[in-house]
Write an enzyme that holds these catalytic residues in place. Structure first.
Site, PDB file in Angstrom:
ATOM      1  N   ASN A   1       5.788  -1.862  18.686  1.00 30.37           N
ATOM      2  CA  ASN A   1       6.953  -1.801  17.472  1.00 30.37           C
ATOM      3  C   ASN A   1       8.114  -0.674  17.473  1.00 30.37           C
ATOM      4  OD1 ASN A   1       4.757   0.207  17.218  1.00 30.37           O
ATOM      5  ND2 ASN A   1       5.107  -0.069  14.757  1.00 30.37           N
TER       6      ASN A   1
ATOM      7  N   GLU B   1       3.094  -4.173  26.874  1.00 28.00           N
ATOM      8  CA  GLU B   1       3.365  -5.272  27.981  1.00 28.00           C
ATOM      9  C   GLU B   1       4.413  -6.125  27.143  1.00 28.00           C
ATOM     10  OE1 GLU B   1       0.265  -4.173  27.549  1.00 28.00           O
ATOM     11  OE2 GLU B   1      -0.136  -3.126  29.265  1.00 28.00           O
TER      12      GLU B   1
ATOM     13  N   GLU C   1      -3.653  -4.767   6.778  1.00 31.66           N
ATOM     14  CA  GLU C   1      -2.330  -4.309   6.943  1.00 31.66           C
ATOM     15  C   GLU C   1      -1.695  -5.743   7.418  1.00 31.66           C
ATOM     16  OE1 GLU C   1      -1.679  -1.758  10.306  1.00 31.66           O
ATOM     17  OE2 GLU C   1      -0.256  -0.783   9.733  1.00 31.66           O
TER      18      GLU C   1
ATOM     19  N   GLU D   1      -3.012   7.647  16.263  1.00 31.20           N
ATOM     20  CA  GLU D   1      -2.251   7.387  15.213  1.00 31.20           C
ATOM     21  C   GLU D   1      -2.244   5.900  14.820  1.00 31.20           C
ATOM     22  OE1 GLU D   1      -0.161   9.126  13.515  1.00 31.20           O
ATOM     23  OE2 GLU D   1      -0.185  11.126  15.007  1.00 31.20           O
ATOM     24  N   LEU D   2      -2.911   5.506  13.782  1.00 32.98           N
ATOM     25  CA  LEU D   2      -3.425   4.080  13.708  1.00 32.98           C
ATOM     26  C   LEU D   2      -2.781   3.337  12.322  1.00 32.98           C
ATOM     27  CD1 LEU D   2      -7.386   4.663  14.214  1.00 32.98           C
ATOM     28  CD2 LEU D   2      -5.345   3.988  15.796  1.00 32.98           C
TER      29      LEU D   2
ATOM     30  N   LYS E   1      -0.202   3.645  29.383  1.00 31.01           N
ATOM     31  CA  LYS E   1       0.134   2.351  29.367  1.00 31.01           C
ATOM     32  C   LYS E   1       1.178   1.910  28.189  1.00 31.01           C
ATOM     33  CE  LYS E   1      -2.109  -0.842  27.575  1.00 31.01           C
ATOM     34  NZ  LYS E   1      -1.037  -1.524  26.984  1.00 31.01           N
TER      35      LYS E   1
ATOM     36  N   CYS F   1       4.039   1.111  11.031  1.00 23.71           N
ATOM     37  CA  CYS F   1       2.647   1.603  10.463  1.00 23.71           C
ATOM     38  C   CYS F   1       3.100   2.393   9.191  1.00 23.71           C
ATOM     39  CB  CYS F   1       1.988   2.524  11.410  1.00 23.71           C
ATOM     40  SG  CYS F   1       2.899   3.788  11.957  1.00 23.71           S
TER      41      CYS F   1
HETATM   42  P1  NAD Z   1      -3.621  -5.377  18.700  1.00 21.84           P
HETATM   43  O1  NAD Z   1      -4.722  -4.833  17.746  1.00 21.84           O
HETATM   44  O2  NAD Z   1      -4.530  -6.468  19.995  1.00 21.84           O
HETATM   45  O3  NAD Z   1      -2.745  -4.452  19.520  1.00 21.84           O
HETATM   46  C1  NAD Z   1      -2.073  -3.492  18.894  1.00 21.84           C
HETATM   47  C2  NAD Z   1      -1.670  -2.432  20.018  1.00 21.84           C
HETATM   48  O4  NAD Z   1      -2.992  -1.917  20.835  1.00 21.84           O
HETATM   49  C3  NAD Z   1      -1.086  -3.194  21.235  1.00 21.84           C
HETATM   50  O5  NAD Z   1       0.177  -2.327  21.677  1.00 21.84           O
HETATM   51  C4  NAD Z   1      -2.062  -3.540  22.394  1.00 21.84           C
HETATM   52  O6  NAD Z   1      -1.541  -3.386  23.438  1.00 21.84           O
HETATM   53  C5  NAD Z   1      -2.862  -2.214  21.979  1.00 21.84           C
HETATM   54  N1  NAD Z   1      -4.257  -2.478  22.531  1.00 21.84           N
HETATM   55  C6  NAD Z   1      -4.875  -3.668  22.056  1.00 21.84           C
HETATM   56  N2  NAD Z   1      -6.403  -3.407  22.515  1.00 21.84           N
HETATM   57  C7  NAD Z   1      -6.350  -2.399  23.215  1.00 21.84           C
HETATM   58  C8  NAD Z   1      -7.320  -1.800  24.217  1.00 21.84           C
HETATM   59  N3  NAD Z   1      -8.683  -2.292  24.193  1.00 21.84           N
HETATM   60  N4  NAD Z   1      -6.884  -0.682  24.732  1.00 21.84           N
HETATM   61  C9  NAD Z   1      -5.775  -0.215  24.749  1.00 21.84           C
HETATM   62  N5  NAD Z   1      -4.634  -0.680  24.117  1.00 21.84           N
HETATM   63  C10 NAD Z   1      -5.011  -1.775  23.374  1.00 21.84           C
HETATM   64  O7  NAD Z   1      -2.660  -6.268  17.912  1.00 21.84           O
HETATM   65  P2  NAD Z   1      -1.317  -7.049  18.015  1.00 21.84           P
HETATM   66  O8  NAD Z   1      -1.222  -8.288  17.719  1.00 21.84           O
HETATM   67  O9  NAD Z   1      -0.694  -6.333  19.182  1.00 21.84           O
HETATM   68  O10 NAD Z   1      -0.469  -5.988  16.911  1.00 21.84           O
HETATM   69  C11 NAD Z   1      -1.215  -6.397  15.403  1.00 21.84           C
HETATM   70  C12 NAD Z   1      -1.643  -5.044  14.804  1.00 21.84           C
HETATM   71  O11 NAD Z   1      -1.698  -3.890  15.668  1.00 21.84           O
HETATM   72  C13 NAD Z   1      -0.993  -5.028  13.566  1.00 21.84           C
HETATM   73  O12 NAD Z   1      -1.554  -5.571  12.531  1.00 21.84           O
HETATM   74  C14 NAD Z   1      -0.769  -3.594  13.372  1.00 21.84           C
HETATM   75  O13 NAD Z   1      -1.971  -3.147  12.450  1.00 21.84           O
HETATM   76  C15 NAD Z   1      -1.422  -2.914  14.454  1.00 21.84           C
HETATM   77  N6  NAD Z   1      -0.048  -2.011  15.285  1.00 21.84           N
HETATM   78  C16 NAD Z   1       0.046  -0.628  14.652  1.00 21.84           C
HETATM   79  C17 NAD Z   1       0.789  -0.035  15.212  1.00 21.84           C
HETATM   80  C18 NAD Z   1       0.946   1.342  14.684  1.00 21.84           C
HETATM   81  O14 NAD Z   1       2.194   1.935  15.155  1.00 21.84           O
HETATM   82  N7  NAD Z   1       0.037   2.165  14.206  1.00 21.84           N
HETATM   83  C19 NAD Z   1       1.743  -0.532  16.162  1.00 21.84           C
HETATM   84  C20 NAD Z   1       1.494  -2.001  16.795  1.00 21.84           C
HETATM   85  C21 NAD Z   1       0.595  -2.548  16.272  1.00 21.84           C
END
Ligand code: NAD
Length: 475
Positions: free
Chosen positions: A151, A177, A380, A249-250, A174, A283
């Site tokens: 994001n 992607e 969220e 940072e979740l 990492k 977030c």
């Molecule tokens: P997701 O939960 O699959 O991924 C979120 C992020 O985590 C992505 O960048 C992904 O590459 C990474 N990720 C996922 N599984 C991982 C693992 N096992 N090890 C390391 N990295 C991993 O979901 P998504 O569809 O990409 O995003 C949706 C949700 O993610 C959103 O609803 C939001 O809550 C959350 N998100 C939060 C932030 C934040 O700034 N806190 C940023 C991006 C996404």
């Protein structure tokens, strides 16, 4: 020209070599921008070895050297902001002005870390006997593994990198992607600024495979992650099993409290603009709107009117104020939130659907009459959807604000000092913004409590997660 995509290991940009690749897609035009190479196990081992080797010398580097490199990267960020911003719009979708703004504001993060890293101090503790000396030293924790999301690809990565490098750590990161160009640009800047090989390494791949491999490695001493709560908990438990430090940072679900003594029209207009920033994929996005019943109608009208004026389109179009969602999977997720709200009696006042055009666009959406147990009020959404509800009692609305397991950001609009004080004393959140949006500056700590995370980035707290404490005593 879009960024050349590569791994960055031990000071070298690596591509090709028969590695797996994945396409990077423009979420607005669906054009394939490039092919991102995935790191194989040998690449990860090489990155680990390089980071371990580099740590042996970088941990003893002068804070002046670290500071100079961070400052140079800050200046390069400003110099290259237009090009990096354009690529960020291409692969992430956000409007160009927001993308360039992200790069330029991150230059300030580099400067802040460049200044603060010269002020990592220990202390001397007075002894019980005059011949004893007691010193408390702060030392870099070691090799860090970091995982950053899509994001704010530039912001999330550079804050972790600056904190690690400034503290004297080395890091394997990492990046996202889905939107990798900004992290590539960061690697190029540190390379050009003269960072020694191995201090920063960038890898790509299947997130769960890379994180598991790196976190399990005995070389890695610290894990930093920004992303969703479930993934954060999973990575934190992996790190815990190997007794590694973490910064998490979740996600959040930021409550917005608008009291009847607030400047309601101004709040409605500002919140509407803030809600659609980065298409709501933030977030700390304002997420649950609690409006005092006396000003509910006035707020709703102002909020909806402001959103109606938002121009949604391709991020490179200078007229665009909100771009597409960053990737395909977000669009059905938005529809799921809307459908669930409708099933539970919610009313769509604006939007509610994907836009009828190619690309991952979803309309700015306002929903009223949503019950507290709906998906929208408890999970969220991470998109441009705003549920608007009403309240009448201050204690009750603060209880509602605290009712979820999240505790990241919160927003309060009131002209009463008493109400502002009560809210900031009682809201369970890492950040409370009163009458404005003031989070995420380099000089202020950013982070959540409860399920929203552990640790802070920014502020004088920024190095805390990257340092260990050593006590030395002698006679
Ligand atoms: P997701 O939960 O699959 O991924 C979120 C992020 O985590 C992505 O960048 C992904 O590459 C990474 N990720 C996922 N599984 C991982 C693992 N096992 N090890 C390391 N990295 C991993 O979901 P998504 O569809 O990409 O995003 C949706 C949700 O993610 C959103 O609803 C939001 O809550 C959350 N998100 C939060 C932030 C934040 O700034 N806190 C940023 C991006 C996404």
């Amino acid at each position: 020209m879009y960024e050349t995509l590569a791994l960055y290991i031990d000071g070298e940009f690596v591509e090709g070599g028969g590695r797996d690749t994945q396409p990077v897609v423009n979420p607005s035009t669906l054009e394939v921008l490039g092919q991102l190479p995935h790191a194989n196990t040998a690449d990860l081992d090489r990155a680990l070895a390089a980071a371990e080797r580099a740590f042996a010398t970088w941990r003893h580097s002068s804070p002046m050297q670290r500071s100079e490199i961070l400052r140079t990267v800050g200046q390069l960020s400003r110099d290259r902001a237009d090009q990096i911003g354009r690529n960020l719009t291409l692969d992430q979708g956000k409007p160009l002005a927001e993308a360039i703004g992200e790069i330029v504001s991150c230059a300030d993060h580099c400067d802040w870390h460049a200044e603060e890293c010269r002020r990592i101090y220990g202390r001397v503790v007075l002894p019980r006997s005059p011949e004893v000396r007691q010193m408390v030293l702060r030392e870099p924790v070691g090799v860090c593994a970091a995982f950053t999301p899509w994001n704010f690809p530039y912001n999330q990565a550079i804050r972790k990198i600056c904190a690690a490098i400034g503290a004297g750590c080395t890091i394997i990161l990492k990046g996202p992607e889905d939107a990798p160009s900004a992290v590539m640009a960061i690697a190029r800047m540190f390379h050009d600024a003269g960072l020694p090989p191995g201090v920063l390494n960038i890898v790509w791949g299947v997130p769960s495979e890379i994180s598991e491999y790196l976190i399990r490695s005995p070389i890695v001493r610290k894990v930093s992650f920004t992303g969703s709560v479930p993934v954060g908990k999973h990575l934190a438990s992996l790190a815990g099993a190997h007794m590694k430090r973490i910064t998490m940072e979740l996600g959040g679900h930021s409550p917005v409290l608008v009291f009847d003594d607030a400047d309601v029209d101004r709040a409605a207009q500002q919140l509407a603009r803030f809600k659609v920033r980065n298409a709501g994929q933030v977030c700390v996005s304002p997420t649950r709107f609690y409006i005092h019943e006396k000003v509910y109608d006035q707020f709703l009208e102002g909020f909806v009117n402001s959103l109606k004026g938002i121009r949604v389109g391709d991020g490179l179009d200078p007229e665009t104020q909100m771009g597409p969602l960053a990737h395909e999977r977000r669009v059905p997720t938005m529809s799921k939130f809307v459908d669930n709200a409708l099933e539970l009696g919610g009313k769509v006042v604006l939007g509610g659907e994907p836009l009828d055009r190619s690309g991952h666009f979803f309309a700015p959406t306002v929903i009223t009459d949503v019950p507290d147990h709906s998906m929208l009020m408890t999970e969220e959404p991470f998109g441009p959807i705003a549920p608007i509800t009403r309240f009448s009692d201050t204690d009750d609305v603060i209880r509602k604000a605290n009712s979820l397991p999240f505790g990241l950001s919160s927003y309060v609009f009131t002209n009463s000092l008493q109400t502002a004080t009560k809210a900031s004393n009682n809201i369970e959140a890492g950040m409370v913004n009163i009458n404005h949006f003031g989070s995420a500056l380099p000089e202020t700590p950013f982070g959540g409590i409860k399920d929203s995370g552990i640790g802070s980035e920014g502020g004088t707290e920024t190095f805390e997660g990257y340092l260990v404490t050593k006590f030395v005593t002698h006679v």
